[in-house]
Design an enzyme around this catalytic site. Structure first.
Site, PDB file in Angstrom:
ATOM      1  N   LYS A  11       0.970  -1.289  -0.014  1.00 56.04           N
ATOM      2  CA  LYS A  11       0.091  -0.161   0.024  1.00 56.04           C
ATOM      3  C   LYS A  11       0.926   1.307   0.021  1.00 56.04           C
ATOM      4  CE  LYS A  11      -3.595  -2.697   1.944  1.00 56.04           C
ATOM      5  NZ  LYS A  11      -4.966  -2.691   2.711  1.00 56.04           N
ATOM      6  N   GLU A  97      -9.897  -0.832  -1.883  1.00 56.18           N
ATOM      7  CA  GLU A  97      -9.356   0.763  -1.422  1.00 56.18           C
ATOM      8  C   GLU A  97      -9.499   1.652  -2.712  1.00 56.18           C
ATOM      9  OE1 GLU A  97      -5.865  -0.042   0.300  1.00 56.18           O
ATOM     10  OE2 GLU A  97      -6.944  -1.057   2.255  1.00 56.18           O
ATOM     11  N   GLU A 167     -10.951 -10.765  -1.188  1.00 48.95           N
ATOM     12  CA  GLU A 167     -10.870 -10.069  -0.005  1.00 48.95           C
ATOM     13  C   GLU A 167     -12.028  -9.269   0.457  1.00 48.95           C
ATOM     14  OE1 GLU A 167      -6.481  -8.589   0.000  1.00 48.95           O
ATOM     15  OE2 GLU A 167      -7.493  -6.989  -0.965  1.00 48.95           O
ATOM     16  N   GLY A 173      -7.548  -4.951   7.135  1.00 49.00           N
ATOM     17  CA  GLY A 173      -6.875  -4.121   8.063  1.00 49.00           C
ATOM     18  C   GLY A 173      -7.719  -4.001   9.296  1.00 49.00           C
TER      19      GLY A 173
HETATM   20  P1  PGA Z   1      -4.540  -6.530   5.327  1.00 53.68           P
HETATM   21  O1  PGA Z   1      -4.917  -6.011   3.864  1.00 53.68           O
HETATM   22  O2  PGA Z   1      -3.725  -7.967   5.338  1.00 53.68           O
HETATM   23  O3  PGA Z   1      -3.721  -5.468   5.860  1.00 53.68           O
HETATM   24  O4  PGA Z   1      -5.935  -6.749   5.962  1.00 53.68           O
HETATM   25  C1  PGA Z   1      -5.051  -6.838   2.835  1.00 53.68           C
HETATM   26  C2  PGA Z   1      -5.188  -6.178   1.496  1.00 53.68           C
HETATM   27  O5  PGA Z   1      -5.834  -5.141   1.668  1.00 53.68           O
HETATM   28  O6  PGA Z   1      -4.828  -6.500   0.661  1.00 53.68           O
END
Ligand code: PGA
Length: 253
Positions: A11, A97, A167, A173
């Site tokens: 990210k 996102e 996901e 997150g």
């Molecule tokens: P995370 O994110 O492992 O921090 O939950 C996964 C992602 O957004 O690909």
């Protein structure tokens, strides 16, 4: 046989020196793992440095996004060809996102998928439902719609280069992981859809990663599920120790 893939989505974290330090730590720990495909997706600003640092290791490079046009007056955007030129094999597309914060529709994601394929990149296409969609019992419909629309116009033979990542937005997150049963249920639904859209061979060959709070403590159990072929890892990919532990958890014994 589907080769397990563990991909780290960094990210908007890591400046150039931090990124190179992370890669050095990863090379020491998982640099020559042949049984698992290890992928890192740094921010664009660190891409070239990471590409150089990865030389001689088996770890592969991914971008987190691209813009579908070939070139032109698109201030701030990066074209598929430019992404490929940095040494990337993969590109993450349709991340929640991007959909939520940057307003990317299924149609936008599809344009990006097809433009990535056109230059030889392999898209990691992300799909997943929100908490309210899950609570309303809409998970399979939402994921199915994202899958069908995201893959519109993608030919059978191009599917060899597509990786799907499931996901659930409520698990990203947040520290909340889907249970292995919850995840595997959606993964097998996706695989069934792939055999409807394409055929059973494409469905059996396509890797479907799970993402959403994957960490060393839950990785093994998730990847032990029949239809889970690896992980897309955010937070836990930001240190070499935890990412390497997840890679180890995914390594067939
Ligand atoms: P995370 O994110 O492992 O921090 O939950 C996964 C992602 O957004 O690909």
């Amino acid at each position: 046989m589907r080769k397990i893939m563990i991909a780290g989505n960094w990210k908007m974290y890591k400046n150039v020196s931090e990124a190179v330090a992370l890669v050095e730590g990863l090379k020491e720990r998982v640099g020559d793992t042949g049984a698992v495909e290890v992928v890192v997706a740094p921010p664009f600003t660190a891409m070239t440095a990471v590409h150089h640092a990865l030389k001689g290791s088996g770890i592969r490079l991914s971008a987190q996004n691209l813009y579908h046009e070939t070139e032109g007056a698109y201030t701030g955007e990066v074209s598929p060809e430019m992404v490929r030129d940095t040494g990337c094999r993969y590109v993450i597309l349709g991340h929640s996102e991007r959909r939520r914060i940057f307003g990317e529709s299924n149609e936008t994601v599809n344009r990006k998928v097809r433009s990535a394929l056109d230059v030889g990149l392999s898209p990691i296409l992300c799909v997943g439902e929100s908490l309210s969609e899950r609570e309303e019992g809409k998970t399979m419909d939402v994921v199915g719609d994202q899958l069908r629309k995201g893959l519109a116009g993608v030919a059978d033979q191009e599917m060899a280069r597509i990786v799907i990542a499931y996901e659930p937005i409520w698990a990203i997150g947040t520290g909340k992981t889907a249970t292995p049963e919850q995840a595997n249920e959606v993964h097998s639904h996706i695989r069934n859809l792939l055999s409807e859209i394409y055929d059973t061979e494409v469905a059996a060959r396509t890797r479907i990663l799970y993402g959403g709070s994957v960490k060393p403590a839950n990785a093994r159990e998730l990847m032990g599920c029949s239809d889970i072929d690896g992980a897309l890892v955010g937070g836990a990919s930001l240190t070499a120790e935890s990412f390497a532990e997840i890679v180890l958890a995914g390594t067939p014994s």
